[in-house]
Design a protein around this motif. Sequence first.
Motif, PDB file in Angstrom:
ATOM      1  N   ILE A 331       7.140   0.144   4.506  1.00 21.28           N
ATOM      2  CA  ILE A 331       6.641   0.592   3.207  1.00 21.28           C
ATOM      3  C   ILE A 331       5.306  -0.063   2.885  1.00 21.28           C
ATOM      4  CG2 ILE A 331       7.116   0.574   0.723  1.00 21.28           C
ATOM      5  CD1 ILE A 331      10.029   1.095   1.348  1.00 21.28           C
ATOM      6  N   LYS A 332       5.142  -1.300   3.273  1.00 25.23           N
ATOM      7  CA  LYS A 332       3.835  -1.957   3.104  1.00 25.23           C
ATOM      8  C   LYS A 332       2.750  -1.161   3.832  1.00 25.23           C
ATOM      9  CE  LYS A 332       1.390  -6.281   4.273  1.00 25.23           C
ATOM     10  NZ  LYS A 332       0.444  -5.715   5.253  1.00 25.23           N
ATOM     11  N   ASN A 333       3.042  -0.736   5.064  1.00 22.10           N
ATOM     12  CA  ASN A 333       2.061   0.039   5.831  1.00 22.10           C
ATOM     13  C   ASN A 333       1.769   1.377   5.168  1.00 22.10           C
ATOM     14  OD1 ASN A 333       1.702  -1.919   7.772  1.00 22.10           O
ATOM     15  ND2 ASN A 333       3.178  -1.048   9.203  1.00 22.10           N
ATOM     16  N   LEU A 334       2.804   2.025   4.631  1.00 25.18           N
ATOM     17  CA  LEU A 334       2.597   3.307   3.958  1.00 25.18           C
ATOM     18  C   LEU A 334       1.718   3.142   2.725  1.00 25.18           C
ATOM     19  CD1 LEU A 334       6.180   4.870   4.185  1.00 25.18           C
ATOM     20  CD2 LEU A 334       4.127   5.656   5.380  1.00 25.18           C
ATOM     21  N   ILE A 335       1.952   2.107   1.945  1.00 23.61           N
ATOM     22  CA  ILE A 335       1.148   1.859   0.744  1.00 23.61           C
ATOM     23  C   ILE A 335      -0.312   1.596   1.113  1.00 23.61           C
ATOM     24  CG2 ILE A 335       0.789   0.226  -1.165  1.00 23.61           C
ATOM     25  CD1 ILE A 335       3.851  -0.091  -1.281  1.00 23.61           C
ATOM     26  N   GLU A 336      -0.513   0.921   2.234  1.00 19.42           N
ATOM     27  CA  GLU A 336      -1.872   0.575   2.672  1.00 19.42           C
ATOM     28  C   GLU A 336      -2.479   1.639   3.587  1.00 19.42           C
ATOM     29  OE1 GLU A 336      -1.303  -3.234   4.473  1.00 19.42           O
ATOM     30  OE2 GLU A 336      -1.156  -4.287   2.546  1.00 19.42           O
ATOM     31  N   ASN A 337      -1.803   2.794   3.693  1.00 14.88           N
ATOM     32  CA  ASN A 337      -2.280   3.917   4.513  1.00 14.88           C
ATOM     33  C   ASN A 337      -2.466   3.537   5.974  1.00 14.88           C
ATOM     34  OD1 ASN A 337      -2.442   5.879   2.378  1.00 14.88           O
ATOM     35  ND2 ASN A 337      -4.277   4.808   1.650  1.00 14.88           N
ATOM     36  N   LYS A 338      -1.550   2.733   6.457  1.00 18.23           N
ATOM     37  CA  LYS A 338      -1.556   2.339   7.864  1.00 18.23           C
ATOM     38  C   LYS A 338      -0.412   3.043   8.592  1.00 18.23           C
ATOM     39  CE  LYS A 338      -3.415  -2.302   6.948  1.00 18.23           C
ATOM     40  NZ  LYS A 338      -3.131  -3.762   7.050  1.00 18.23           N
ATOM     41  N   PRO A 339      -0.533   3.258   9.891  1.00 24.80           N
ATOM     42  CA  PRO A 339       0.553   3.916  10.636  1.00 24.80           C
ATOM     43  C   PRO A 339       1.795   3.023  10.734  1.00 24.80           C
ATOM     44  CG  PRO A 339      -1.144   3.113  12.132  1.00 24.80           C
ATOM     45  CD  PRO A 339      -1.692   2.940  10.750  1.00 24.80           C
ATOM     46  N   LEU A 340       2.937   3.649  10.774  1.00 27.76           N
ATOM     47  CA  LEU A 340       4.182   2.907  10.931  1.00 27.76           C
ATOM     48  C   LEU A 340       4.304   2.424  12.373  1.00 27.76           C
ATOM     49  CD1 LEU A 340       6.738   5.072   8.904  1.00 27.76           C
ATOM     50  CD2 LEU A 340       5.323   3.170   8.141  1.00 27.76           C
TER      51      LEU A 340
END
Length: 404
Positions: A331-340
Motif C-alpha cells: 500500500i505504501k508503494n501504491l500511495i507513492e505510485n511505485k510498482p508492487l
Amino acid sequence: MKKIIVIGGGYAGLSFARRFSHFNCDAQVYLIDQNPYQYLQPEVYKFIANKCLISDIIIDLSTIAEGLGKKIYFYKDKIIQIDTDKNRVIGEKFELDYDYLVIAAGSRTFFPPIEGLREYASGVKTLDRSLDFKQKFERDILKKIKEEEKCYIQRENQFNIIVGGAGLAGVEIASEMAYYARDFFRRIGFLCNGLNITLIEAAERILPGMDQFVYQTAINRLKSLGVNIITGKKIVKVDKENVYLEDGSFIKQDFFIWTGGIVASSLIQKMGIKKNKRQQAVVDKFFRPEGMENVFIIGDCAETINHKTGETLPPMAQVAIQTGEIVADHIKNLIENKPLKEKSPIFRGMVSALGGRYGVGMIRNGIKFKGYPAYLFKEAVFIHYKLPLRIISKKGYKRLLKEQ
C-alpha cells in the motif's frame, strides 16, 4: 490524504499497523475490531493451566494505536458489511469510506454437522470461550472433589476429558491439561485414581502432515502423561454424557473440547469472491481478491501461498504477521505510485507446548529440538512478540493520560 481501513486487530492487522506507522506516507490508518484488545490465543493454554493471568493474554488496542503515532486510529465496532463498489465499510455503529481496505478478520472454529457438537463442546478460539472453558473445567473438577468419598469406595475413573481433533491445538491442550490436572490432584492429595484424557483424531495419526520428529515426540509425551489416543475414527455424535464414534463405540465424557480446525471469518463468506474449502479468500500474489485493486486480505481469513515454492502455508501467527508487513509495503508503494514488488511469507518452523516445561520444535533449516529447550524457545518467541507491544501500549497509555 489517503484513508486505509484495517478490519481486525489480531496478528495480521496489528502487524500492518505497526509497519505502516513507520512510513512517511500521506495516509491515515483506521484499525477496527469488535473487541478492544488483541487476544493472544497461542498463550491461552498457560492461562487455562493457571500459569498466567488474563492480562497476559490480551493487549489493549486503543493504547497500541495511540503509541504508534498520530496516523493510526482505533475504533471498536463490528463490521457487518463491505461495499467494495462504493469503497465503504458498514459497522454496527458507523460507516466509513476508504481508499484502501485491508481485511484481517481472522478465523473461527469449524463445527461440522455433528449432532450435539455445538451444544456440548468447549473451545478456546475467543477470549469469552476460553474464560468459559477455564471456569467450566474448574467447576467440574470441584464437583468431583466433592464426590471424593464416592471415589474412595468405588476406585473408578471419575473425570473424563475428551479432546476432539489432534492437530497442534488439540495436542497442545490435551498435554497441557493432562500435566496441569495431574499436578493439581497431586498437590491437594485427591485420591480418585481416574483423570482420563482421550485425544480423538479422524485421520490415521495425530498431527497429520507434521514432521515425523514432531509427531513421535508428541506421541511419547502424550503417553507419558497418560493421555489415551484414538485415531482413524470420526466423532458422529456428542451428548451430555458420551462421545459417540463412527464404529458404534462411545466414550464417557465429563468435559468435551473441540479443536477440529478453522474456517475464515463470516465476513469473508458475505463477500462475492472466490474461496477455498476453509472459506478463506483466494488471493493473488499481492494478497488481493480477483478484480479488486484496492482490497487486500491477509492472515487466517486468506489462503496464504508462497508463490515461489507453491507451498500453502498454515494459518499460524508467524504467517499472519508476515502478511501484514508485506501488505503495508504494497500500500505504501501504491500511495507513492511505485510498482508492487512480489514478496511471499515463509514458514520459518514451529514450536509446540507439550505440558509443563516441555515442548517440541523445528526450524526451517532442519534444526529440531524437544524438552525444556523447546519450551524456552517458545517462551522466547512470545516475549519477542509481546514485549515491543507492551512498550508501545505503555507509551500510548501515558499519552492518553496526559490528554485527560
